[in-house]
Every structure is written in structure tokens, then in C-alpha cells.
Design an enzyme around this catalytic site. Structure first.
Site, PDB file in Angstrom:
ATOM      1  N   LYS A  14       0.525  -1.506  -0.337  1.00  0.00           N
ATOM      2  CA  LYS A  14      -0.102   0.135   0.031  1.00  0.00           C
ATOM      3  C   LYS A  14       1.092   1.552  -0.245  1.00  0.00           C
ATOM      4  O   LYS A  14       0.413   1.726  -0.668  1.00  0.00           O
ATOM      5  CB  LYS A  14      -1.328   0.125   1.589  1.00  0.00           C
ATOM      6  CG  LYS A  14      -2.008  -1.522   1.178  1.00  0.00           C
ATOM      7  CD  LYS A  14      -2.868  -0.883   2.099  1.00  0.00           C
ATOM      8  CE  LYS A  14      -1.851  -1.520   3.556  1.00  0.00           C
ATOM      9  NZ  LYS A  14      -1.574  -2.343   3.974  1.00  0.00           N
ATOM     10  N   ARG A  55     -10.138   0.775   8.628  1.00  0.00           N
ATOM     11  CA  ARG A  55      -9.450  -0.964   8.771  1.00  0.00           C
ATOM     12  C   ARG A  55      -9.959  -1.473   9.710  1.00  0.00           C
ATOM     13  O   ARG A  55      -9.789  -3.416   9.843  1.00  0.00           O
ATOM     14  CB  ARG A  55      -7.754  -0.473   9.820  1.00  0.00           C
ATOM     15  CG  ARG A  55      -6.924  -1.021   9.064  1.00  0.00           C
ATOM     16  CD  ARG A  55      -5.369  -0.283  10.406  1.00  0.00           C
ATOM     17  NE  ARG A  55      -4.501  -1.752  10.057  1.00  0.00           N
ATOM     18  CZ  ARG A  55      -3.314  -0.605   9.230  1.00  0.00           C
ATOM     19  NH1 ARG A  55      -3.930   0.325   8.862  1.00  0.00           N
ATOM     20  NH2 ARG A  55      -2.259  -1.463   8.938  1.00  0.00           N
ATOM     21  N   ARG A  92      11.400  -5.497   5.075  1.00  0.00           N
ATOM     22  CA  ARG A  92      11.060  -4.219   4.560  1.00  0.00           C
ATOM     23  C   ARG A  92      12.223  -3.182   5.733  1.00  0.00           C
ATOM     24  O   ARG A  92      12.543  -3.724   7.126  1.00  0.00           O
ATOM     25  CB  ARG A  92      10.175  -3.875   4.999  1.00  0.00           C
ATOM     26  CG  ARG A  92       9.612  -2.213   5.078  1.00  0.00           C
ATOM     27  CD  ARG A  92       8.181  -2.418   4.499  1.00  0.00           C
ATOM     28  NE  ARG A  92       7.267  -2.163   6.471  1.00  0.00           N
ATOM     29  CZ  ARG A  92       6.744  -1.975   6.050  1.00  0.00           C
ATOM     30  NH1 ARG A  92       5.105  -2.494   4.468  1.00  0.00           N
ATOM     31  NH2 ARG A  92       5.130  -2.302   7.204  1.00  0.00           N
ATOM     32  N   ARG A 117      10.763  -1.450  11.021  1.00  0.00           N
ATOM     33  CA  ARG A 117       9.819  -0.677  11.913  1.00  0.00           C
ATOM     34  C   ARG A 117       9.925  -2.104  13.021  1.00  0.00           C
ATOM     35  O   ARG A 117      10.262  -2.856  12.641  1.00  0.00           O
ATOM     36  CB  ARG A 117       8.717  -0.623  11.052  1.00  0.00           C
ATOM     37  CG  ARG A 117       8.228   0.682  10.296  1.00  0.00           C
ATOM     38  CD  ARG A 117       6.835   0.758   9.852  1.00  0.00           C
ATOM     39  NE  ARG A 117       6.260  -0.358  10.168  1.00  0.00           N
ATOM     40  CZ  ARG A 117       4.541   0.000   9.201  1.00  0.00           C
ATOM     41  NH1 ARG A 117       4.939   0.307   8.011  1.00  0.00           N
ATOM     42  NH2 ARG A 117       3.523  -0.718   9.912  1.00  0.00           N
ATOM     43  N   ARG A 122      -0.533  -8.237  12.917  1.00  0.00           N
ATOM     44  CA  ARG A 122      -0.946  -7.959  12.440  1.00  0.00           C
ATOM     45  C   ARG A 122      -2.260  -8.539  11.431  1.00  0.00           C
ATOM     46  O   ARG A 122      -3.031  -8.676  11.505  1.00  0.00           O
ATOM     47  CB  ARG A 122       0.414  -7.144  11.558  1.00  0.00           C
ATOM     48  CG  ARG A 122       0.325  -5.919  12.978  1.00  0.00           C
ATOM     49  CD  ARG A 122       2.276  -5.217  12.497  1.00  0.00           C
ATOM     50  NE  ARG A 122       2.265  -4.993  11.295  1.00  0.00           N
ATOM     51  CZ  ARG A 122       2.673  -4.414  10.271  1.00  0.00           C
ATOM     52  NH1 ARG A 122       3.856  -5.512  10.593  1.00  0.00           N
ATOM     53  NH2 ARG A 122       2.736  -4.231   9.536  1.00  0.00           N
TER      54      ARG A 122
HETATM   55  P1  AMP Z   1       1.084   0.447   9.043  1.00  0.00           P
HETATM   56  O1  AMP Z   1       1.965   1.297   9.118  1.00  0.00           O
HETATM   57  O2  AMP Z   1      -0.394   0.805   7.626  1.00  0.00           O
HETATM   58  O3  AMP Z   1       1.563  -1.033   8.784  1.00  0.00           O
HETATM   59  O4  AMP Z   1       0.230   0.515  10.489  1.00  0.00           O
HETATM   60  C1  AMP Z   1       1.027   0.630  11.359  1.00  0.00           C
HETATM   61  C2  AMP Z   1       0.128   0.118  12.913  1.00  0.00           C
HETATM   62  O5  AMP Z   1      -0.795   1.373  13.263  1.00  0.00           O
HETATM   63  C3  AMP Z   1      -1.190  -0.707  12.865  1.00  0.00           C
HETATM   64  O6  AMP Z   1      -1.192  -2.511  13.164  1.00  0.00           O
HETATM   65  C4  AMP Z   1      -2.338  -0.345  14.272  1.00  0.00           C
HETATM   66  O7  AMP Z   1      -1.240  -0.107  15.334  1.00  0.00           O
HETATM   67  C5  AMP Z   1      -2.033   1.382  14.109  1.00  0.00           C
HETATM   68  N1  AMP Z   1      -2.900   1.773  12.523  1.00  0.00           N
HETATM   69  C6  AMP Z   1      -2.756   1.948  11.460  1.00  0.00           C
HETATM   70  N2  AMP Z   1      -4.071   2.450  10.832  1.00  0.00           N
HETATM   71  C7  AMP Z   1      -4.902   2.493  11.624  1.00  0.00           C
HETATM   72  C8  AMP Z   1      -6.430   2.387  11.388  1.00  0.00           C
HETATM   73  N3  AMP Z   1      -7.259   2.844  10.650  1.00  0.00           N
HETATM   74  N4  AMP Z   1      -7.151   1.986  13.097  1.00  0.00           N
HETATM   75  C9  AMP Z   1      -5.977   1.976  14.129  1.00  0.00           C
HETATM   76  N5  AMP Z   1      -4.767   1.944  13.935  1.00  0.00           N
HETATM   77  C10 AMP Z   1      -4.577   1.430  12.996  1.00  0.00           C
END
Ligand code: AMP
Length: 212
Positions: A13, A86, A120, A152, A163
Site C-alpha cells: 500500500k 481498517r 522491509r 519498523r 498483525r
Molecule cells: P501501517 O503503517 O498502516 O502498517 O500501520 C501500523 C500500525 O498503526 C497498525 O498496526 C496499527 O497499530 C496502527 N494503525 C494504522 N492505521 C490504523 C487504523 N486505521 N486504525 C487503527 N490503528 C491503525
């Protein structure tokens, strides 16, 4: 045009969003990035989110919805929502203040996802944010801007599994939700990033210049 990028962790993404941003000037709102920035700056949101993000859990719906609403409500430019919504409650809340045009569902098999996440590396410079895979680029310095690369915390193996569980239980239902609204376009995202981008151009733009 208002786009959502939907897909499991590691589906690409962020990479596709960067390409769309660079080539077409879409604004890119990544809720994960926003949260990580808040953690770095030790804001109230950051302090609340840190233990959740570190263990692969989601930030509560009401909080993340407010954060997104604040940023996009009056936005006139075309944008991409990456990592939001999400959950179904987030999608329902979003529908009350924004009419989304297209939801891109990036699909890749689990083996590809795990391999991508564990390899990554991300550029520390927020303005750059380039994403690499150690299989194809194993240096520690970003080749675009010269900043340091890092892994990360939530890309460590034990968190990756959590996750995936959260994705399956809470995010996957959004595929049916948006499909039934005829907004979903599926892209096969298991190959090279440029293949996914090419599918976007073919399936979404369909050669049209008038996509704004
Ligand atoms: P990402 O960078 O999109 O993989 O997001 C990393 C982490 O941020 C996720 O595992 C969640 O802990 C938090 N997070 C990101 N987007 C959301 C969302 N829309 N709702 C809730 N938690 C989020």
C-alpha cells in the site's frame, strides 16, 4: 478522486501510494505514518498508541476516525487513504463525511507478505519515506535522499503474526463491504511494484486523462 488502499500488511500500500503521489500528485494520508510521527513526538496520541502499535493491535476507532476527519474533511485535492479504514466501524464513520470514489484492494499471498515485511526497511526522513527490501537493496542509507534506513518495530516476526490476525478479523470484512458498493478494484500485488502500478493505470485510469 478519493482513493482507499486496502490490503494486508506488506501488500504494498505504502509503495503504491508513493508512486501515485510522485506520478499524479495525489496527497497521501497514511494513518500508520501519522501515528508513528505522534509516537516520535510523544504526543497524547503517540503515548496511547505506542503499546498498541508495538504489539500489532489497532488504535481505537473513535480516536483514529477523529484524526483522519480532521485532515481530510475540507481537502479539495485528490488523495489516497492508506491504512484507513481498517475496521467496519471506521468505514461506516468515514461514509458519513466523505464519499469515496474507488477502493483498491491489493492482494498477495501470505508467504510473499511475511517475506516482504521481515525484509522491509524504511527511510527515516519523513519527507522521503522510501521503502526498500533487503533482498534487492541491502545498504543502510537511502539511495534517494541519503538518510538512514531502519526496520519498523512492528515488522519483527512476533508482531507480524499478530498483525495478520488483526487484519483477518477486523479488516478483511471491508472487502465485501466495498465490493457490495461496487467500489472495489482488485490488483494482484504479489509481483514487482511496477506491475501493481501498471494494473492501477489500466484498471482505474483506463487511459483517461480526466481522472481528477
Ligand atoms: P501501517 O503503517 O498502516 O502498517 O500501520 C501500523 C500500525 O498503526 C497498525 O498496526 C496499527 O497499530 C496502527 N494503525 C494504522 N492505521 C490504523 C487504523 N486505521 N486504525 C487503527 N490503528 C491503525
Amino acid at each position: 478522486m478519493k482513493l482507499i488502499l486496502l490490503g494486508a500488511p506488506g501488500a504494498g500500500k505504502g509503495t503504491l501510494a508513493k508512486q501515485l503521489q510522485e506520478e499524479f500528485g495525489f496527497l497521501h494520508f497514511s494513518t500508520g505514518e501519522i501515528i508513528r510521527e505522534n509516537i516520535k513526538n510523544k504526543t497524547n496520541l503517540g503515548l496511547l498508541a505506542k503499546p498498541l502499535i508495538d504489539s500489532g493491535k489497532l488504535v481505537p476507532d473513535e480516536i483514529i476516525v477523529e484524526v483522519v476527519k480532521d485532515r481530510i474533511l475540507n481537502e479539495k485535492q485528490s488523495y489516497i487513504l492508506d491504512g484507513f479504514p481498517r475496521t467496519l466501524p471506521q468505514a461506516q464513520a468515514l461514509s458519513k463525511f466523505i464519499d469515496i470514489d474507488v477502493v483498491l484492494y491489493l492482494h498477495a499471498d501470505n508467504q510473499t507478505l511475511v517475506e516482504r515485511l521481515s525484509k522491509r526497511r524504511v527511510c527515516k526522513n519523513k519527507a522521503c519515506g522510501a521503502i526498500y527490501n533487503t533482498k534487492t537493496y541491502d545498504k543502510i542509507i537511502c539511495k534517494k535522499c541519503g538518510s538512514e534506513l531502519y526496520q519498523r518495530d512492528d515488522d519483527k516476526e512476533e508482531v507480524i503474526l499478530e498483525r495478520f490476525k488483526v487484519y483477518q478479523n477486523q479488516t478483511q470484512p471491508l472487502i465485501d463491504y466495498y465490493n457490495s458498493q461496487e467500489k472495489l478494484i482488485k490488483l494482484e500485488a504479489g509481483g514487482h511494484a511496477n506491475d501493481t502500478f501498471a494494473q492501477f493505470k489500466q484498471k482505474v485510469l483506463k487511459g483517461s486523462e480526466n481522472w481528477h
